[in-house]
Write a protein that holds these residues in place. Sequence first.
Motif, short mmCIF file in Angstrom:
data_model
loop_
_atom_site.label_atom_id
_atom_site.label_comp_id
_atom_site.label_asym_id
_atom_site.label_seq_id
_atom_site.Cartn_x
_atom_site.Cartn_y
_atom_site.Cartn_z
N GLY A 28 -6.59 -1.77 -4.23
CA GLY A 28 -7.61 -0.83 -4.16
C GLY A 28 -7.47 -0.03 -3.20
O GLY A 28 -6.42 0.01 -2.40
N LEU A 29 -8.09 0.82 -3.08
CA LEU A 29 -8.26 2.16 -2.00
C LEU A 29 -8.44 1.29 -0.62
O LEU A 29 -9.37 0.61 -0.44
CB LEU A 29 -9.15 3.09 -2.37
CG LEU A 29 -8.65 4.24 -3.04
CD1 LEU A 29 -10.05 5.27 -2.92
CD2 LEU A 29 -7.64 5.23 -2.13
N LEU A 30 -7.82 1.50 0.42
CA LEU A 30 -7.95 1.04 1.63
C LEU A 30 -9.44 1.57 1.98
O LEU A 30 -10.03 0.78 2.63
CB LEU A 30 -6.94 1.32 2.76
CG LEU A 30 -7.11 0.65 4.05
CD1 LEU A 30 -6.67 -0.67 3.89
CD2 LEU A 30 -6.14 1.33 4.91
N LYS B 273 5.99 1.42 -4.02
CA LYS B 273 7.03 0.44 -3.62
C LYS B 273 7.28 -0.49 -4.86
O LYS B 273 5.94 -0.76 -5.17
CB LYS B 273 6.75 -0.02 -2.38
CG LYS B 273 6.88 0.84 -1.26
CD LYS B 273 6.75 0.23 0.15
CE LYS B 273 6.87 1.17 1.34
NZ LYS B 273 6.44 0.70 2.46
N GLY C 162 -0.92 -2.99 5.33
CA GLY C 162 0.65 -2.69 4.97
C GLY C 162 0.86 -3.62 3.92
O GLY C 162 0.24 -4.17 3.06
N SER C 163 2.05 -3.12 3.36
CA SER C 163 2.64 -3.97 2.28
C SER C 163 3.07 -5.33 2.71
O SER C 163 3.14 -6.18 2.09
CB SER C 163 3.90 -3.35 1.73
OG SER C 163 3.53 -1.72 1.36
N ALA D 218 -1.60 -4.97 1.29
CA ALA D 218 -2.24 -3.81 0.26
C ALA D 218 -0.93 -3.59 -0.70
O ALA D 218 0.16 -3.90 -0.44
CB ALA D 218 -2.53 -2.75 0.70
N HIS D 219 -1.45 -3.24 -1.75
CA HIS D 219 -0.55 -2.83 -2.98
C HIS D 219 -0.17 -1.31 -2.53
O HIS D 219 -0.95 -0.60 -2.06
CB HIS D 219 -1.00 -2.81 -4.23
CG HIS D 219 -1.49 -4.04 -4.97
ND1 HIS D 219 -0.61 -4.69 -5.83
CD2 HIS D 219 -2.28 -5.24 -4.34
CE1 HIS D 219 -1.07 -5.92 -6.10
NE2 HIS D 219 -1.94 -6.30 -5.22
N ASN D 220 1.29 -1.01 -2.85
CA ASN D 220 1.74 0.37 -2.34
C ASN D 220 2.48 0.70 -3.40
O ASN D 220 3.48 0.40 -3.96
CB ASN D 220 2.48 0.39 -1.04
CG ASN D 220 3.05 1.79 -0.65
OD1 ASN D 220 3.11 2.52 -1.65
ND2 ASN D 220 3.40 1.95 0.39
O1 PNS Z 1 3.49 -0.99 4.75
P1 PNS Z 1 3.24 0.23 4.12
O2 PNS Z 1 3.82 0.10 2.60
O3 PNS Z 1 3.71 1.48 4.97
O4 PNS Z 1 1.73 0.49 4.17
C1 PNS Z 1 1.14 1.44 3.26
C2 PNS Z 1 -0.43 0.94 2.77
C3 PNS Z 1 -0.06 -0.41 2.11
C4 PNS Z 1 -1.22 0.75 4.14
C5 PNS Z 1 -0.84 2.12 2.06
O5 PNS Z 1 -0.08 2.65 0.94
C6 PNS Z 1 -2.27 1.90 1.40
O6 PNS Z 1 -3.19 1.81 2.27
N1 PNS Z 1 -2.45 1.45 0.06
C7 PNS Z 1 -3.67 1.00 -0.54
C8 PNS Z 1 -4.14 2.20 -1.49
C9 PNS Z 1 -4.51 3.43 -0.79
O7 PNS Z 1 -5.48 3.22 -0.01
N2 PNS Z 1 -3.88 4.48 -0.90
C10 PNS Z 1 -4.09 5.66 -0.14
C11 PNS Z 1 -3.60 5.51 1.25
S1 PNS Z 1 -4.35 6.84 2.23
#
Ligand code: PNS
Length: 161
Positions: free
Chosen positions: A71-73, A41, A8-9, A36-38
Amino acid sequence: MSLAVCPGSFDPVTLGHLDVIRRARSMFDEVVVVVAHNAAKHPLLSVEERVALVEGAVKDIPDVRVVAWDGLLADYLKQSGAHAVVKGLRGGADVDAELGMALLNRHLSGVETVFVPGDGALAHVASSLVKDVARHGGAIDDLVPPGVAAAVSAALDGGTR
Ligand code: PNS
């Protein structure tokens, strides 16, 4: 050892997040909270502040760690060997927001997302709303873990509110 990731953020961490982290820990041996970075936001708090606040909130829960990830989750899921992502649901809007991410994360990493209903008493608690209340001078102490309200207030005072 089964490993779950709670991403999450966390801008900022709320009692709702903490509830979901506890539920994840009740199902898995170990939980990593990924701050994570979003890109969609513009966070109020720095990643370092957000990590520190989550660490403070989970310090009494065994086998819960906190990491920052830029980075990518899906890449974190693969590198950590996580068995699942755990996300909380407050209502239908969360399903709409989360389903695409769950499908994409599974497509990219093969890791499933487990959705857990959050505590109904916290269904109104969201980081964005908490910040809005604080920005307008309202009390958020009973919506966030100890120390978080002061950090949010300081960040708002340091900006333009
Ligand atoms: O608390 P949030 O902002 O709703 O969480 C969203 C979050 C941070 C989990 C999502 O944006 C994320 O996983 N960001 C990392 C980059 C990524 O993997 N993006 C593709 C998500 S499918």
